[in-house]
Motif scaffolding. Structure first.
Motif, PDB file in Angstrom:
ATOM      1  N   HIS A   1       2.763   4.412  50.863  1.00 36.33           N
ATOM      2  CA  HIS A   1       2.940   4.565  49.414  1.00 36.33           C
ATOM      3  C   HIS A   1       2.482   5.925  48.901  1.00 36.33           C
ATOM      4  O   HIS A   1       2.801   6.297  47.789  1.00 36.33           O
ATOM      5  N   ALA A   2       1.702   6.631  49.680  1.00 38.16           N
ATOM      6  CA  ALA A   2       1.184   7.966  49.312  1.00 38.16           C
ATOM      7  C   ALA A   2      -0.109   7.880  48.485  1.00 38.16           C
ATOM      8  O   ALA A   2      -0.654   6.783  48.286  1.00 38.16           O
ATOM      9  N   VAL A   3      -0.582   9.035  48.048  1.00 36.62           N
ATOM     10  CA  VAL A   3      -1.862   9.124  47.352  1.00 36.62           C
ATOM     11  C   VAL A   3      -1.662   9.108  45.835  1.00 36.62           C
ATOM     12  O   VAL A   3      -2.220   8.274  45.129  1.00 36.62           O
ATOM     13  N   GLY A   4      -0.846  10.053  45.360  1.00 38.85           N
ATOM     14  CA  GLY A   4      -0.548  10.116  43.937  1.00 38.85           C
ATOM     15  C   GLY A   4      -1.806  10.228  43.103  1.00 38.85           C
ATOM     16  O   GLY A   4      -2.783  10.880  43.492  1.00 38.85           O
ATOM     17  N   HIS A   5      -1.779   9.560  41.980  1.00 34.22           N
ATOM     18  CA  HIS A   5      -2.948   9.543  41.106  1.00 34.22           C
ATOM     19  C   HIS A   5      -3.884   8.393  41.479  1.00 34.22           C
ATOM     20  O   HIS A   5      -5.100   8.536  41.487  1.00 34.22           O
ATOM     21  N   ASP A   6      -3.300   7.258  41.841  1.00 40.11           N
ATOM     22  CA  ASP A   6      -4.088   6.035  41.962  1.00 40.11           C
ATOM     23  C   ASP A   6      -5.039   6.026  43.155  1.00 40.11           C
ATOM     24  O   ASP A   6      -6.078   5.362  43.116  1.00 40.11           O
ATOM     25  N   HIS A   7      -4.682   6.719  44.248  1.00 40.72           N
ATOM     26  CA  HIS A   7      -5.542   6.712  45.444  1.00 40.72           C
ATOM     27  C   HIS A   7      -6.364   7.990  45.580  1.00 40.72           C
ATOM     28  O   HIS A   7      -7.050   8.185  46.571  1.00 40.72           O
ATOM     29  N   ARG A   8      -6.237   8.849  44.593  1.00 37.91           N
ATOM     30  CA  ARG A   8      -6.781  10.197  44.711  1.00 37.91           C
ATOM     31  C   ARG A   8      -8.289  10.245  44.981  1.00 37.91           C
ATOM     32  O   ARG A   8      -8.765  11.042  45.766  1.00 37.91           O
ATOM     33  N   ASP A   9      -9.024   9.368  44.338  1.00 42.41           N
ATOM     34  CA  ASP A   9     -10.478   9.402  44.516  1.00 42.41           C
ATOM     35  C   ASP A   9     -10.907   9.007  45.926  1.00 42.41           C
ATOM     36  O   ASP A   9     -12.060   9.241  46.302  1.00 42.41           O
TER      37      ASP A   9
ATOM     38  N   THR B   1      -6.595   3.391  56.457  1.00 43.82           N
ATOM     39  CA  THR B   1      -6.151   4.565  55.701  1.00 43.82           C
ATOM     40  C   THR B   1      -5.795   4.136  54.288  1.00 43.82           C
ATOM     41  O   THR B   1      -5.307   3.025  54.068  1.00 43.82           O
ATOM     42  N   VAL B   2      -6.042   5.023  53.369  1.00 35.24           N
ATOM     43  CA  VAL B   2      -5.864   4.716  51.957  1.00 35.24           C
ATOM     44  C   VAL B   2      -4.387   4.471  51.615  1.00 35.24           C
ATOM     45  O   VAL B   2      -4.066   3.796  50.649  1.00 35.24           O
ATOM     46  N   SER B   3      -3.495   4.961  52.461  1.00 35.96           N
ATOM     47  CA  SER B   3      -2.084   4.594  52.312  1.00 35.96           C
ATOM     48  C   SER B   3      -1.320   4.815  53.598  1.00 35.96           C
ATOM     49  O   SER B   3      -1.376   5.883  54.201  1.00 35.96           O
ATOM     50  N   HIS B   4      -0.555   3.817  53.995  1.00 35.74           N
ATOM     51  CA  HIS B   4       0.322   3.973  55.155  1.00 35.74           C
ATOM     52  C   HIS B   4       1.690   4.522  54.768  1.00 35.74           C
ATOM     53  O   HIS B   4       2.299   5.252  55.523  1.00 35.74           O
TER      54      HIS B   4
ATOM     55  N   PRO C   1      -3.184   5.280  63.046  1.00 41.22           N
ATOM     56  CA  PRO C   1      -2.291   6.093  63.878  1.00 41.22           C
ATOM     57  C   PRO C   1      -1.308   6.888  63.018  1.00 41.22           C
ATOM     58  O   PRO C   1      -0.966   8.008  63.357  1.00 41.22           O
ATOM     59  N   LYS C   2      -0.852   6.308  61.911  1.00 40.78           N
ATOM     60  CA  LYS C   2       0.048   7.000  61.000  1.00 40.78           C
ATOM     61  C   LYS C   2      -0.400   6.708  59.582  1.00 40.78           C
ATOM     62  O   LYS C   2      -0.922   5.632  59.307  1.00 40.78           O
ATOM     63  N   SER C   3      -0.159   7.658  58.699  1.00 44.40           N
ATOM     64  CA  SER C   3      -0.677   7.529  57.347  1.00 44.40           C
ATOM     65  C   SER C   3       0.215   8.289  56.387  1.00 44.40           C
ATOM     66  O   SER C   3       0.916   9.232  56.767  1.00 44.40           O
ATOM     67  N   ALA C   4       0.196   7.857  55.122  1.00 42.01           N
ATOM     68  CA  ALA C   4       0.860   8.623  54.073  1.00 42.01           C
ATOM     69  C   ALA C   4      -0.186   9.147  53.085  1.00 42.01           C
ATOM     70  O   ALA C   4       0.124   9.465  51.948  1.00 42.01           O
ATOM     71  N   ALA C   5      -1.424   9.231  53.543  1.00 41.06           N
ATOM     72  CA  ALA C   5      -2.487   9.719  52.665  1.00 41.06           C
ATOM     73  C   ALA C   5      -2.501  11.245  52.676  1.00 41.06           C
ATOM     74  O   ALA C   5      -3.393  11.882  53.233  1.00 41.06           O
ATOM     75  N   GLY C   6      -1.493  11.821  52.087  1.00 47.94           N
ATOM     76  CA  GLY C   6      -1.409  13.272  51.974  1.00 47.94           C
ATOM     77  C   GLY C   6      -0.911  13.935  53.239  1.00 47.94           C
ATOM     78  O   GLY C   6      -0.422  13.272  54.158  1.00 47.94           O
ATOM     79  N   PRO C   7      -1.037  15.277  53.283  1.00 45.37           N
ATOM     80  CA  PRO C   7      -0.582  16.028  54.451  1.00 45.37           C
ATOM     81  C   PRO C   7      -1.266  15.548  55.739  1.00 45.37           C
ATOM     82  O   PRO C   7      -2.344  14.967  55.695  1.00 45.37           O
TER      83      PRO C   7
ATOM     84  N   THR D   1       6.303  12.325  50.289  1.00 46.58           N
ATOM     85  CA  THR D   1       5.312  11.243  50.327  1.00 46.58           C
ATOM     86  C   THR D   1       5.114  10.628  51.705  1.00 46.58           C
ATOM     87  O   THR D   1       4.414   9.623  51.838  1.00 46.58           O
ATOM     88  N   ARG D   2       5.778  11.176  52.755  1.00 45.33           N
ATOM     89  CA  ARG D   2       5.661  10.577  54.096  1.00 45.33           C
ATOM     90  C   ARG D   2       6.050   9.101  54.084  1.00 45.33           C
ATOM     91  O   ARG D   2       5.309   8.239  54.583  1.00 45.33           O
TER      92      ARG D   2
END
Lengths: 528, 528
Positions: free
Chosen positions: B487-495, B482-485, A243-249, B207-208
């Motif tokens: 913490h964001a994507v940054g470098h570590d979750h990018r792939d 989701t790959v991040s709720h 429902p909510k995410s911080a995975a980019g925009p 970073t949301r």
């Protein structure tokens, strides 16, 4: 059968003789020059689509789903704005889409878009056709032809998650149809714009619609968990795995409100709600709009709140508290401002919010009017647009427009819009009735919705309308309002979007458009 | 002075002998090979910036705001992730930005970006430096040099609207500093991520971020009314002239979470809140995680809810209910699952929500534990990261990771992540303690936050961590998370971002990036 702007012929409401008299007396409105042709009398331009294009489209969706029939094309030639209806009544030959195409799958939509990109054919997506901003009207620019892609066959409730309270719905489902399908699962969307009887899921998403229960259930964009949008570049699923995410925009922000210019939304996964166990109602009256707005603001900023909260200004309150038949005969603006509240949910949750809200409103000068006015409003909540035909038949301009701003800017914006409307219609020599209400509230601000009734300039009603419209849009952006809170941009507000958001933001939208729709076929002349 | 990962040297906490013993006994953790060099012993690479570039930067911001001092560069060379700290302890020569530049105005930021675009110098924006996903680490790609743009001088409360409850804050203001400035106006942001003592406004937006009071005040992105972002293409103001709008796409969605890759956020207008009149607290216990999650879900789906609501799983509950000094000695998992609730607001609004929530939680199997555990949690809410240094000193892996999903998918995702972590750390022969909690709830789903303590593979801790990290990210996307709720994507979750959102969405982000940052200088190697 006359071409009605809204509702079925059965719903059509003639104005009572007393209202007709009032319109004549107060607004110099006269039915003398009014035309109201029957639907089959309206002339539309010939289809310009070439046979090989028609055949290509037929091979994609099946011959029975490609129509060049005049009536099918006419019914998708305009939305539901005042200029749209004036066009329908004008006696002129109208432009209309060259064909109506109704695909059944995303793959078919993609094939249509690819064919049209290659052949320079413009594409207008069409759902309920309720746009009041010229959002579905054919704008041909330099395209060889223009077709409507009708979403009517995307009409399924695809799945329901009763634990997470989410459901995936076809973009072509109308509000009532979607609610009917969800009701079997004990669920509802709770999205009730005034266009509810006709507007559909895809259109709600494409235009960032907001409904009358937004205080309780949020705006439509806030209900969207994810969706599928078909662009000439491919089929995109928008929305994260949560429902909510911080995975980019959050690309939902980019695609919701893109009004068919980036792609065609085909299905939407929505956060839905349990059908409420209980509804509670209470209306209040405030001495004036300022006191009412302050009280409503305090309610929403406290964090509690009704499912519906509405505040009418003095003029609208006087009309609302009068039965339709006696408009113009009441001792009106003695009555202060009407505030309606409604609470939906569990027994506990409706009671606690009602008690908290009531206590606050009473402490801030509200007087209870009981349930009556809220129940009366609820009964007629989708009915107002039906009245427009009757008003037009009697030579009146009847128009609505809306904006929103921060609470601290509400007085300035309301005054500027009211004054601009008055000044501009006064130029054409007509008195004008301007009513305003707040129907969407946020912690930071609220919407302002204006209803305008004036006498029509029978010589040149188009110019009368456009001059007023332009002046009001300019007044809105000059006075810190948004060019639209829930009607969208479409064609009519397009010139004012750059003024509100700036050219660099527009250039970002254009970069996305160019990437996804390099041939520019999608809904040209709209939004950007 | 040793280089601590978190907190001031005064805050540093040595682990008690009993915990040290437990780590050794349970996890085979040993401090024998642990290095912990002092800050001034850490070697960093020489600055590669040429004198004419330095002079150009000096002429933009003033010589005193361009630094090539090793300590300044070191302190902006890494964020606060486990690999970041391992790097700091590794004894290797670290890469670091070639200079730290601290502009004071948007115009200066724009000039820096234009100079760097022309000269092919990469730019990493830097606020609090609390990224745990490699978001501020220097990734040079083919750039001639790399600088950090430090936002520290954007530190003003620019204006406050106490009617609309909005305030504009400089991007470089830390959480505590911003709250201190707002407090004078009776206001607060109410955003409390664990990084609160250091993280800053711009970073929250980029970073949301989501804070511990998200149930009451929303995620940070939901608080953002508008903001200014400087891109090589120009200075953009993002946000409509109203709290909500239907004037086209909402570009906040596109720029929030863009992690410094589209531009540098310099100031943010936020929806703020009145400082609460009252706080109420109550903890509950549930027999297991499933019962607790069901109860918490029912609360949020009803529409009521606390300002803070947290649910720890069996393992975390047993640790939370034990004092720090006696971790590993309790009779732990007999105690069920701990659920903390806190209510902030007016007296009426806290009481009504507390009563409603309490009634629901008790009816769904909760047992009240009184205020104690919530107050204890509140006291130590930002303290946990301080413990990491002590754990590392004792040869333990200490890592956190997080995701979110729909309620119906929570059991599957929690199981998959737990199993993957266990399996992968078991490969390196270490037992592992895996704790999980829910700290952000939505009507549709919730976050899952994992804390992992294991024995370090003293021979190759980097590989141990990366193999586990990769396997967990894959398990998350494979199991609908989701790959991040937050913490964001940054470098570590990018792939894993393309796996979650798909290549066409990535291509849209790239189109925007290419439009705004054609030289690609902004935060290379991050996000997309």
């Amino acid at each position: 059968m006359t071409a009605t702007l809204w509702g079925t012929p059965e719903e059509k409401k003639e104005l009572s003789p007393s209202i007709q008299k009032m319109l004549k007396k107060l607004l110099n409105a006269s039915s003398d020059n009014v035309q109201h042709p029957a639907e089959n009398e309206i002339k539309i331009a010939e289809s310009r689509l070439e046979e090989d294009d028609l055949n290509a489209l037929r091979s994609i969706v099946g011959a029975e789903y490609v129509s060049t029939e005049p009536l099918q094309r006419l019914r998708r030639a305009r939305g539901k704005s005042y200029p749209d209806l004036m066009d329908m009544r004008s006696g002129k030959t109208l432009d209309a889409p060259d064909a109506v195409v109704a695909p059944d799958t995303e793959k078919e939509v993609l094939e249509i878009l690819r064919h049209c990109s290659e052949r320079k054919i413009a594409v207008v997506p069409f759902g309920g056709g309720t746009s009041v901003v010229g959002g579905v009207n054919p704008v041909r620019e330099n395209f060889r032809a223009l077709i409507t892609v009708d979403l009517t066959r995307f009409d399924k409730l695809e799945d329901v998650d009763t634990v997470s309270l989410e459901a995936t719905l076809g973009a072509g489902l109308s509000g009532p149809h979607a609610e009917m399908l969800l009701e079997k699962h004990g669920l509802q969307i709770g999205h009730y714009p005034q266009s509810f009887p006709y507007a559909c899921i895809g259109g709600y998403a494409a235009t960032r619609s907001s409904g009358q229960s937004s205080a309780g259930y949020g705006r439509f964009d806030e209900m969207v968990r994810s969706f599928t949008i078909v662009t000439p570049q491919g089929i995109i699923h928008v929305g994260h795995n949560a429902p909510k995410s911080a995975a980019g925009p959050d690309l939902r922000g980019l695609f919701l409100g893109s009004e068919g210019t980036f792609g065609i939304i085909t299905r939407v996964r929505l956060r839905v709600h349990r059908i409420p166990e209980v509804k509670r109602y209470e209306a209040f009256s405030f001495k004036d709009f300022e006191a009412g707005a302050n009280a409503v603001r305090q309610v929403v900023q406290t964090g509690t709140g009704p499912t519906v909260i509405r505040l009418s200004d003095e003029m609208e309150s006087s009309v609302n508290l009068t039965s339709t038949d006696s408009i113009g005969e009441s001792d009106a603006d003695q009555r202060g401002c009407l505030c309606l509240t409604m609470y939906e949910g569990t027994d506990d949750h409706t009671r606690s919010r009602h008690e908290e809200t009531r206590k606050l409103l009473l402490s801030l000068g509200g007087k209870s009017l009981g349930e009556g006015p809220v129940r009366q409003w609820e009964k007629g909540r989708f009915g107002a647009p039906v009245l427009r035909d009757g008003l037009l038949d009697n030579g009146a301009v009847c128009e609505t427009l809306e904006t929103a701003t921060d609470w601290s800017n509400v007085p300035r914006l309301k005054k500027a819009v009211t004054q601009t409307i008055g000044d501009h219609l006064a130029k054409t020599g007509t008195p004008v009735l301007i009513m305003c209400h707040v129907s969407h509230v946020y912690k930071g601000g609220c919407s302002l919705y204006f209803t305008i009734i004036a006498g029509q300039d029978s010589k040149d009603p188009e110019t009368q309308w456009w001059n007023t419209k332009k002046a009001v849009c300019q007044a809105i952006v000059d006075n810190g309002g948004t060019v639209s809170h829930h009607h969208a941009v479409g064609h009519d507000h397009r010139d004012y979007l750059p003024e509100e958001i700036g050219e660099t933001n527009i250039s970002v939208l254009c970069a996305v458009k160019n990437h996804l729709d390099p041939a520019g076929i999608l809904n040209p002349g709209k939004l950007i």
